[in-house]
Design a protein around this motif. Sequence first.
Motif, PDB file in Angstrom:
ATOM      1  N   TRP A  17      16.910 -72.034 -52.694  1.00  0.00           N
ATOM      2  CA  TRP A  17      18.019 -71.452 -51.926  1.00  0.00           C
ATOM      3  C   TRP A  17      19.095 -71.602 -52.530  1.00  0.00           C
ATOM      4  O   TRP A  17      20.158 -70.563 -52.614  1.00  0.00           O
ATOM      5  N   GLN A  18      19.500 -72.657 -53.171  1.00  0.00           N
ATOM      6  CA  GLN A  18      21.039 -72.782 -54.011  1.00  0.00           C
ATOM      7  C   GLN A  18      20.981 -72.021 -55.265  1.00  0.00           C
ATOM      8  O   GLN A  18      21.855 -71.135 -55.066  1.00  0.00           O
ATOM      9  N   CYS A  19      20.081 -71.504 -55.713  1.00  0.00           N
ATOM     10  CA  CYS A  19      20.045 -70.559 -56.758  1.00  0.00           C
ATOM     11  C   CYS A  19      20.064 -69.314 -56.314  1.00  0.00           C
ATOM     12  O   CYS A  19      20.798 -68.479 -56.830  1.00  0.00           O
ATOM     13  N   ALA A  20      19.150 -68.869 -55.325  1.00  0.00           N
ATOM     14  CA  ALA A  20      19.022 -67.523 -54.996  1.00  0.00           C
ATOM     15  C   ALA A  20      20.509 -67.100 -54.233  1.00  0.00           C
ATOM     16  O   ALA A  20      20.857 -65.806 -54.543  1.00  0.00           O
ATOM     17  N   ARG A  21      20.991 -67.786 -53.356  1.00  0.00           N
ATOM     18  CA  ARG A  21      22.024 -67.645 -52.812  1.00  0.00           C
ATOM     19  C   ARG A  21      23.574 -67.667 -53.788  1.00  0.00           C
ATOM     20  O   ARG A  21      24.465 -67.186 -53.312  1.00  0.00           O
ATOM     21  N   GLY A  23      23.047 -66.037 -56.814  1.00  0.00           N
ATOM     22  CA  GLY A  23      22.740 -64.774 -57.494  1.00  0.00           C
ATOM     23  C   GLY A  23      21.674 -64.774 -58.512  1.00  0.00           C
ATOM     24  O   GLY A  23      21.327 -63.964 -58.983  1.00  0.00           O
ATOM     25  N   LEU A  24      20.852 -65.733 -58.509  1.00  0.00           N
ATOM     26  CA  LEU A  24      19.947 -65.939 -59.414  1.00  0.00           C
ATOM     27  C   LEU A  24      18.437 -65.724 -58.690  1.00  0.00           C
ATOM     28  O   LEU A  24      18.395 -65.767 -57.591  1.00  0.00           O
ATOM     29  N   GLU A  25      17.578 -65.119 -59.451  1.00  0.00           N
ATOM     30  CA  GLU A  25      16.221 -64.425 -58.988  1.00  0.00           C
ATOM     31  C   GLU A  25      15.355 -65.647 -59.254  1.00  0.00           C
ATOM     32  O   GLU A  25      15.574 -66.410 -60.040  1.00  0.00           O
ATOM     33  N   VAL A  26      14.397 -66.023 -58.197  1.00  0.00           N
ATOM     34  CA  VAL A  26      13.568 -67.336 -58.091  1.00  0.00           C
ATOM     35  C   VAL A  26      12.089 -66.656 -57.928  1.00  0.00           C
ATOM     36  O   VAL A  26      11.979 -65.840 -57.043  1.00  0.00           O
ATOM     37  N   GLU A  27      11.056 -67.401 -58.689  1.00  0.00           N
ATOM     38  CA  GLU A  27       9.679 -67.312 -58.313  1.00  0.00           C
ATOM     39  C   GLU A  27       9.465 -68.798 -57.765  1.00  0.00           C
ATOM     40  O   GLU A  27       9.500 -69.669 -58.522  1.00  0.00           O
ATOM     41  N   LEU A  28       9.223 -68.940 -56.503  1.00  0.00           N
ATOM     42  CA  LEU A  28       8.704 -70.115 -55.958  1.00  0.00           C
ATOM     43  C   LEU A  28       7.196 -70.246 -55.687  1.00  0.00           C
ATOM     44  O   LEU A  28       6.777 -69.343 -55.039  1.00  0.00           O
ATOM     45  N   TYR A  29       6.595 -71.094 -56.404  1.00  0.00           N
ATOM     46  CA  TYR A  29       5.219 -71.413 -56.311  1.00  0.00           C
ATOM     47  C   TYR A  29       4.712 -72.629 -55.438  1.00  0.00           C
ATOM     48  O   TYR A  29       5.322 -73.635 -55.405  1.00  0.00           O
ATOM     49  N   GLU A  30       3.898 -72.025 -54.530  1.00  0.00           N
ATOM     50  CA  GLU A  30       3.293 -73.199 -53.558  1.00  0.00           C
ATOM     51  C   GLU A  30       1.774 -72.894 -53.522  1.00  0.00           C
ATOM     52  O   GLU A  30       1.435 -71.777 -53.176  1.00  0.00           O
ATOM     53  N   MET A  31       1.113 -74.174 -53.966  1.00  0.00           N
ATOM     54  CA  MET A  31      -0.262 -74.020 -53.696  1.00  0.00           C
ATOM     55  C   MET A  31      -0.915 -73.952 -52.405  1.00  0.00           C
ATOM     56  O   MET A  31      -2.026 -73.392 -52.339  1.00  0.00           O
ATOM     57  N   ARG A  32      -0.257 -74.407 -51.529  1.00  0.00           N
ATOM     58  CA  ARG A  32      -0.985 -74.243 -49.991  1.00  0.00           C
ATOM     59  C   ARG A  32      -0.846 -72.866 -49.602  1.00  0.00           C
ATOM     60  O   ARG A  32       0.210 -72.338 -49.686  1.00  0.00           O
ATOM     61  N   PRO A  33      -1.438 -72.299 -49.060  1.00  0.00           N
ATOM     62  CA  PRO A  33      -2.987 -73.091 -48.479  1.00  0.00           C
ATOM     63  C   PRO A  33      -4.094 -72.780 -49.384  1.00  0.00           C
ATOM     64  O   PRO A  33      -5.445 -73.165 -49.030  1.00  0.00           O
ATOM     65  N   GLU A 110      15.031 -64.726 -47.805  1.00  0.00           N
ATOM     66  CA  GLU A 110      16.023 -64.487 -49.043  1.00  0.00           C
ATOM     67  C   GLU A 110      15.365 -63.452 -50.033  1.00  0.00           C
ATOM     68  O   GLU A 110      14.330 -63.776 -50.606  1.00  0.00           O
ATOM     69  N   PRO A 111      15.940 -62.347 -50.138  1.00  0.00           N
ATOM     70  CA  PRO A 111      15.420 -61.335 -50.964  1.00  0.00           C
ATOM     71  C   PRO A 111      15.207 -61.595 -52.336  1.00  0.00           C
ATOM     72  O   PRO A 111      14.613 -61.220 -53.172  1.00  0.00           O
ATOM     73  N   ALA A 442      30.327 -70.355 -53.275  1.00  0.00           N
ATOM     74  CA  ALA A 442      29.620 -71.119 -52.032  1.00  0.00           C
ATOM     75  C   ALA A 442      28.507 -70.277 -51.836  1.00  0.00           C
ATOM     76  O   ALA A 442      28.342 -68.888 -52.008  1.00  0.00           O
ATOM     77  N   PRO A 443      27.336 -70.948 -51.483  1.00  0.00           N
ATOM     78  CA  PRO A 443      26.253 -70.344 -50.991  1.00  0.00           C
ATOM     79  C   PRO A 443      26.253 -69.733 -49.939  1.00  0.00           C
ATOM     80  O   PRO A 443      26.737 -69.900 -48.708  1.00  0.00           O
ATOM     81  N   THR A 444      25.963 -68.343 -49.606  1.00  0.00           N
ATOM     82  CA  THR A 444      26.029 -67.571 -48.507  1.00  0.00           C
ATOM     83  C   THR A 444      24.896 -67.569 -47.673  1.00  0.00           C
ATOM     84  O   THR A 444      23.960 -68.084 -48.007  1.00  0.00           O
ATOM     85  N   GLN A 445      25.304 -67.530 -46.347  1.00  0.00           N
ATOM     86  CA  GLN A 445      24.255 -67.825 -45.170  1.00  0.00           C
ATOM     87  C   GLN A 445      23.111 -66.656 -45.175  1.00  0.00           C
ATOM     88  O   GLN A 445      23.542 -65.391 -45.211  1.00  0.00           O
ATOM     89  N   THR A 446      21.924 -67.023 -44.787  1.00  0.00           N
ATOM     90  CA  THR A 446      20.923 -66.032 -44.639  1.00  0.00           C
ATOM     91  C   THR A 446      21.095 -65.460 -43.152  1.00  0.00           C
ATOM     92  O   THR A 446      21.360 -66.267 -42.245  1.00  0.00           O
ATOM     93  N   ALA A 447      20.551 -64.273 -42.751  1.00  0.00           N
ATOM     94  CA  ALA A 447      20.310 -63.872 -41.660  1.00  0.00           C
ATOM     95  C   ALA A 447      19.548 -65.038 -40.610  1.00  0.00           C
ATOM     96  O   ALA A 447      19.924 -65.044 -39.439  1.00  0.00           O
TER      97      ALA A 447
END
Length: 449
Positions: A17-21, A23-33, A110-111, A442-447
Amino acid sequence: MTVRIIGAGLAGCEAAWQCARRGLEVELYEMRPQKSTPAHQTDRFAELVCSNSLKSESENTAPWLLKEEMRRAGSLLLKIAQETAVPAGHALAVDRDAFAARVTEAIAAEPRIKVIRQEVTKIDENDGITIIATGPLTSDALSQEIARLSGSSHLYFYDSISPIVEADSIDMSRVYMAARYGKGTADYINCPFTKDEYDRFYDALIAAHSVEGHDWEKLNYFESCLPIEEIARRGRDTLRFGPMKPVGLDDPRTGKWPYAVVQLRRENLRADSYNLVGFQNHLKFGEQARVLRLIPGLENAKFLRYGQIHRNTYINAPSLLTEQLNLKQHPNVFFAGQISGVEGYTESIAMGLLVGMNVVRIAQGLPAVAPPRETAMGSLVHYICHAEAKNFQPANITFDLLPKLEEATRRRVRDKKLRHKMVCDKALQVSAAWLERCDLPAPTQTAAL
């Protein structure tokens, strides 16, 4: 620039969230489920698997200071924690289901964050920035990859999960509501013991059968999160001076402290379940039911979750990391959260926040700015990067980690609470100046928030 973040736990989500808000593009990997862990029960992000408490909110305590610094730095997860809080006296505790759901919603909204549900087993240390935030339950395959990158075997310790009981199964005629020394509101259920009841419980606990570990496992428990049976083996009264201490818990029916006490903390806003505070254990489920029903008020307890044990993985940070929380030998690889060598929910979020801020600076072609030593966040970074590598153990935030006041000041100011306030005031002052030096938008807030 695209940042890869492995693990959508507390640190990974905060870093993403800190990176994306900013201006950086983020690939977030999560192995679950696709692949679960021994402790997680859902596929939601930031699922809390042990306690639901983020510790004290009493002003001028070390846990409060860390959270206050993070709030001022714009932490997403602390904001959500406050919005999903449940009554817990002077502590910040959350409805863990609501908390995980809100974090998952915020990340999904977060787009700039692309969520990829798959296990990562290989890391290309030369291909852009990677943040490893897989936490204490890092998969075996990724653990081996981390060992390859670090050039040495990674460390581990064992942690445990406390049981949870249905609220309706608690005999409220045998318990009372109170917070220790009356701090905060009386949100804890207290199960009081007489000496005879305590002795009976202790003898049953000592005789209970634990789950057998694998032959190759060394049960290297983290000292501040020992299973209750391990504490009990150190002496008959160790529980009374540990998780069952009655100090400051006046029983309104007697006006006195009981001989020992077990505290229950609310698990969610519905108040339909309670966590046995500090009662993590490694007993077989049947043994847990038998022994824990000797606790006054829990004679007919219905267990929603039994205590369990799981492996907590972390790296030898002092020998591996810079103060920017990246590997000395592979600067593109950062570590955030518990795997970096901190212990605790808030501490893990803090490391995610810091790594996110560092990566944004680096993406702008600027050097990362480590938080000052005088701050709680800076003291955590200093500890994990400069502690003795040979005997390194993860740490919670305490005043012991922060720089001491000058000797003349300590002699002049005898009141411990006042000294702590002075340390906190200095930390927040220095933290404000550090945030200005970081010069980040400052990181902007999401909807969703």
